[in-house]
Motif scaffolding. Structure first.
Motif, PDB file in Angstrom:
ATOM      1  N   ARG A  51       0.829  -1.208   0.000  1.00 46.96           N
ATOM      2  CA  ARG A  51       0.000   0.000   0.000  1.00 46.96           C
ATOM      3  C   ARG A  51       0.865   1.261   0.000  1.00 46.96           C
ATOM      4  NH1 ARG A  51      -5.325   1.342   1.263  1.00 46.96           N
ATOM      5  NH2 ARG A  51      -5.712   3.245   2.483  1.00 46.96           N
ATOM      6  N   ALA A  52       1.931   1.239   0.786  1.00 49.35           N
ATOM      7  CA  ALA A  52       2.821   2.400   0.841  1.00 49.35           C
ATOM      8  C   ALA A  52       3.568   2.575  -0.475  1.00 49.35           C
ATOM      9  CB  ALA A  52       3.805   2.256   2.002  1.00 49.35           C
ATOM     10  N   VAL A  53       4.008   1.483  -1.083  1.00 45.04           N
ATOM     11  CA  VAL A  53       4.708   1.573  -2.370  1.00 45.04           C
ATOM     12  C   VAL A  53       3.765   2.130  -3.434  1.00 45.04           C
ATOM     13  CG1 VAL A  53       5.825   0.268  -4.212  1.00 45.04           C
ATOM     14  CG2 VAL A  53       6.335  -0.267  -1.824  1.00 45.04           C
ATOM     15  N   LEU A  54       2.512   1.667  -3.439  1.00 47.55           N
ATOM     16  CA  LEU A  54       1.534   2.186  -4.391  1.00 47.55           C
ATOM     17  C   LEU A  54       1.331   3.683  -4.174  1.00 47.55           C
ATOM     18  CD1 LEU A  54      -0.533   1.687  -6.638  1.00 47.55           C
ATOM     19  CD2 LEU A  54      -2.213   1.133  -4.854  1.00 47.55           C
ATOM     20  N   ALA A  55       1.209   4.097  -2.914  1.00 51.97           N
ATOM     21  CA  ALA A  55       1.034   5.521  -2.605  1.00 51.97           C
ATOM     22  C   ALA A  55       2.235   6.324  -3.085  1.00 51.97           C
ATOM     23  CB  ALA A  55       0.842   5.709  -1.100  1.00 51.97           C
ATOM     24  N   GLN A  56       3.430   5.820  -2.860  1.00 54.93           N
ATOM     25  CA  GLN A  56       4.626   6.530  -3.292  1.00 54.93           C
ATOM     26  C   GLN A  56       4.700   6.620  -4.816  1.00 54.93           C
ATOM     27  OE1 GLN A  56       7.968   4.529  -1.150  1.00 54.93           O
ATOM     28  NE2 GLN A  56       8.168   6.511  -0.144  1.00 54.93           N
ATOM     29  N   GLU A  57       4.372   5.524  -5.503  1.00 56.89           N
ATOM     30  CA  GLU A  57       4.433   5.534  -6.963  1.00 56.89           C
ATOM     31  C   GLU A  57       3.420   6.513  -7.556  1.00 56.89           C
ATOM     32  OE1 GLU A  57       6.111   1.066  -8.067  1.00 56.89           O
ATOM     33  OE2 GLU A  57       4.080   1.648  -8.658  1.00 56.89           O
ATOM     34  N   ILE A  58       2.223   6.569  -6.988  1.00 56.46           N
ATOM     35  CA  ILE A  58       1.200   7.491  -7.500  1.00 56.46           C
ATOM     36  C   ILE A  58       1.639   8.931  -7.308  1.00 56.46           C
ATOM     37  CG2 ILE A  58      -1.149   8.350  -7.149  1.00 56.46           C
ATOM     38  CD1 ILE A  58      -1.964   5.450  -6.495  1.00 56.46           C
ATOM     39  N   THR A  59       2.154   9.256  -6.117  1.00 58.15           N
ATOM     40  CA  THR A  59       2.571  10.639  -5.862  1.00 58.15           C
ATOM     41  C   THR A  59       3.763  11.022  -6.726  1.00 58.15           C
ATOM     42  OG1 THR A  59       1.876  10.294  -3.565  1.00 58.15           O
ATOM     43  CG2 THR A  59       3.088  12.309  -4.048  1.00 58.15           C
ATOM     44  N   ALA A  60       4.721  10.121  -6.865  1.00 57.20           N
ATOM     45  CA  ALA A  60       5.888  10.403  -7.700  1.00 57.20           C
ATOM     46  C   ALA A  60       5.472  10.605  -9.152  1.00 57.20           C
ATOM     47  CB  ALA A  60       6.898   9.263  -7.585  1.00 57.20           C
ATOM     48  N   ALA A  61       4.567   9.759  -9.644  1.00 57.99           N
ATOM     49  CA  ALA A  61       4.094   9.908 -11.021  1.00 57.99           C
ATOM     50  C   ALA A  61       3.312  11.198 -11.191  1.00 57.99           C
ATOM     51  CB  ALA A  61       3.228   8.712 -11.411  1.00 57.99           C
ATOM     52  N   ALA A  62       2.521  11.556 -10.185  1.00 57.15           N
ATOM     53  CA  ALA A  62       1.757  12.804 -10.250  1.00 57.15           C
ATOM     54  C   ALA A  62       2.680  14.011 -10.340  1.00 57.15           C
ATOM     55  CB  ALA A  62       0.846  12.921  -9.028  1.00 57.15           C
ATOM     56  N   ASP A  63       3.834  13.932  -9.678  1.00 61.01           N
ATOM     57  CA  ASP A  63       4.805  15.021  -9.686  1.00 61.01           C
ATOM     58  C   ASP A  63       5.368  15.258 -11.085  1.00 61.01           C
ATOM     59  OD1 ASP A  63       6.449  16.999  -8.519  1.00 61.01           O
ATOM     60  OD2 ASP A  63       8.089  15.577  -8.277  1.00 61.01           O
ATOM     61  N   LEU A  64       5.425  14.199 -11.894  1.00 57.50           N
ATOM     62  CA  LEU A  64       6.014  14.306 -13.231  1.00 57.50           C
ATOM     63  C   LEU A  64       5.012  13.999 -14.341  1.00 57.50           C
ATOM     64  CD1 LEU A  64       9.520  12.657 -12.606  1.00 57.50           C
ATOM     65  CD2 LEU A  64       8.978  15.081 -12.853  1.00 57.50           C
ATOM     66  N   LEU A  65       3.723  14.081 -14.023  1.00 61.41           N
ATOM     67  CA  LEU A  65       2.727  13.761 -15.043  1.00 61.41           C
ATOM     68  C   LEU A  65       2.694  14.802 -16.154  1.00 61.41           C
ATOM     69  CD1 LEU A  65       0.748  11.385 -15.390  1.00 61.41           C
ATOM     70  CD2 LEU A  65      -1.074  12.897 -14.569  1.00 61.41           C
ATOM     71  N   SER A  66       3.332  15.948 -15.927  1.00 63.18           N
ATOM     72  CA  SER A  66       3.418  16.964 -16.975  1.00 63.18           C
ATOM     73  C   SER A  66       4.122  16.421 -18.216  1.00 63.18           C
ATOM     74  CB  SER A  66       4.152  18.203 -16.468  1.00 63.18           C
ATOM     75  OG  SER A  66       5.460  17.879 -16.039  1.00 63.18           O
ATOM     76  N   LEU A  67       4.940  15.379 -18.067  1.00 65.61           N
ATOM     77  CA  LEU A  67       5.593  14.764 -19.223  1.00 65.61           C
ATOM     78  C   LEU A  67       4.569  14.261 -20.228  1.00 65.61           C
ATOM     79  CD1 LEU A  67       7.957  14.818 -17.133  1.00 65.61           C
ATOM     80  CD2 LEU A  67       8.721  12.653 -18.113  1.00 65.61           C
ATOM     81  N   THR A  68       3.388  13.901 -19.750  1.00 61.96           N
ATOM     82  CA  THR A  68       2.351  13.337 -20.617  1.00 61.96           C
ATOM     83  C   THR A  68       1.241  14.323 -20.932  1.00 61.96           C
ATOM     84  OG1 THR A  68       0.849  12.548 -18.871  1.00 61.96           O
ATOM     85  CG2 THR A  68       2.746  11.164 -19.385  1.00 61.96           C
ATOM     86  N   ALA A  69       1.217  15.481 -20.258  1.00 64.98           N
ATOM     87  CA  ALA A  69       0.079  16.398 -20.336  1.00 64.98           C
ATOM     88  C   ALA A  69       0.253  17.439 -21.430  1.00 64.98           C
ATOM     89  CB  ALA A  69      -0.114  17.100 -18.992  1.00 64.98           C
TER      90      ALA A  69
END
Length: 314
Positions: free
Chosen positions: A188-206
Motif C-alpha cells: 500500500r505504501a509503495v503504491l502511494a509513493q508511486e502514484i505521488t511520484a508519477a503525479a509530480d512528473l505527469l506533466s511529461l504526458t500532459a
C-alpha cells in the motif's frame, strides 16, 4: 473562506465527489486545500509568480513551483497540479483494474501529499548534500510539515506516516535519474509513493507539459546550480514581475539566451528518457503511467522542435 480554497473544494467535487461526502475523508481534502493556499501565498501562481528565498537559494523567480488554480500545486482543471494528478491517476488505476484498488481513504491521503509536496522550497534537494541539515531538504521539510499537520488535524497516525512517505517519494536524485520510492515498504505504501511520484512528473504526458518546461527553465536559471544566471546578468532582476517580462530579458541577453536554449534541449531529453517508477501500479491494474496517460511522445516532439528553432536563431 478564500476563493482559492472554495475553488479547490469545487475541483475535488468534480473529480472525486465521495471524498467530500464522506466525513472520514473530507477533513483531509480540507487540509489539502489549506496547504494549497499556503503554497500560493508563498510562491504565487503561473499568472503571478513571486520571488522567494530559502535556506539555500535566494531571490528565485517561482514560475513553476507555485500554486493558484493552475500551478504545480493546484487542483484546478486548467493546470497540471500534483493534488489533481494523484486523483486522476487513482481514477485511471481503478478503471484499468476494473475495481477499486485505490480506496477513498488512500485517495484523500494522496491529495494531502500532493498539496504539501512543495510546501517548503529553496532549501536544497533532500537526496543531495545541499539538502542535509536541520533546516534543509525541501522534500524532508515538506513531508515533516505534512505529517505534523495531519496529526494536528486528528488524522490517523498511520495515514500521517503514509502522507510523509508519499511526499518523500517526490525527491528526485539527478545521479540515479529516479525518484525516492522505497520498494521495501508495504504494498500500500509503495503504491502511494508511486502514484505521488508519477503525479509530480505527469506533466511529461500532459498537453500543458511544454509550457511547464518553459516555466521550469525560467525558474532554474535563478538557481545556484545554474550559476544564478538571471541575477548575475540582469540588474535589479527582482523588479521583474511577470514571466513574459523575464522571457523578454532572456531573449535580449546572449548568455541567458544560450543557457535557456540548452535547458530547453535538456527538457526534451528528460521527457524522452524518463522512466516512471510504476512497478506496483502495473501489478495492480495491468498498465503503467505511459499507457494510462499517453501524450509524452507529442511533448517530446514539441520541445525538440522548439529547441531547434531557438538554436537556429542564435
Amino acid at each position: 473562506m478564500t476563493d482559492l480554497y472554495t475553488a479547490t473544494l469545487d475541483a475535488v467535487a468534480e473529480l472525486d465527489p465521495p471524498l467530500l461526502d464522506d466525513p472520514a475523508t473530507r477533513p483531509m481534502i480540507e487540509l489539502g486545500a489549506q496547504l494549497i493556499g499556503e503554497v500560493t501565498e508563498r510562491y504565487g501562481s503561473p499568472a503571478a509568480p513571486r520571488w522567494a528565498s530559502g535556506t539555500v537559494e535566494t531571490d528565485v523567480w517561482m514560475s513553476y513551483h507555485n500554486g493558484g488554480l493552475d500551478g504545480h500545486t493546484s487542483a484546478g482543471p486548467l493546470g497540471n497540479g500534483v493534488p489533481r494528478n494523484v486523483l486522476l491517476i487513482s481514477a485511471a488505476i481503478n478503471a484499468a483494474a476494473g475495481h477499486e484498488v485505490v480506496d477513498p481513504t488512500l485517495r484523500a491521503a494522496l491529495f494531502v501529499a500532493g498539496a504539501a509536496h512543495d510546501h517548503t522550497q529553496l532549501c536544497g534537494r533532500a537526496l543531495l548534500h545541499e539538502g542535509r541539515g536541520a533546516h534543509r531538504g525541501d522534500e524532508t521539510l515538506s513531508a515533516t510539515t505534512a505529517r505534523n499537520r495531519c496529526m494536528e488535524a486528528g488524522i490517523a497516525p498511520d495515514l500521517a506516516v503514509l502522507v510523509f512517505l508519499s511526499v518523500m517519494a517526490t525527491a528526485f536524485d539527478p545521479e540515479t535519474k529516479s525518484q525516492n520510492i522505497d520498494p521495501e515498504r508495504t504494498p500500500r505504501a509503495v503504491l502511494a509513493q508511486e502514484i505521488t511520484a508519477a503525479a509530480d512528473l505527469l506533466s511529461l504526458t500532459a498537453r500543458r507539459g511544454p509550457l511547464g518546461s518553459i516555466e521550469m527553465v525560467c525558474e532554474s536559471l535563478c538557481l545556484r546550480q545554474r550559476g544564478r544566471l538571471v541575477q548575475q546578468q540582469l540588474a535589479a532582476a527582482t523588479a521583474i514581475n511577470s514571466t513574459a517580462w523575464l522571457l523578454d530579458c532572456i531573449d535580449g541577453d546572449h548568455i541567458l539566451r544560450h543557457a535557456f536554449t540548452e535547458a530547453i534541449a535538456g527538457q526534451a531529453a528528460f521527457y524522452a528518457g524518463h522512466r516512471f517508477s510504476d512497478y506496483r501500479i502495473r501489478e495492480v491494474c495491468g498498465a503503467g503511467i505511459d499507457e494510462l496517460f499517453p501524450g509524452r511522445e507529442r511533448n517530446v516532439e514539441t520541445l525538440t522542435l522548439f529547441g531547434q528553432l531557438l538554436a537556429d536563431q542564435r
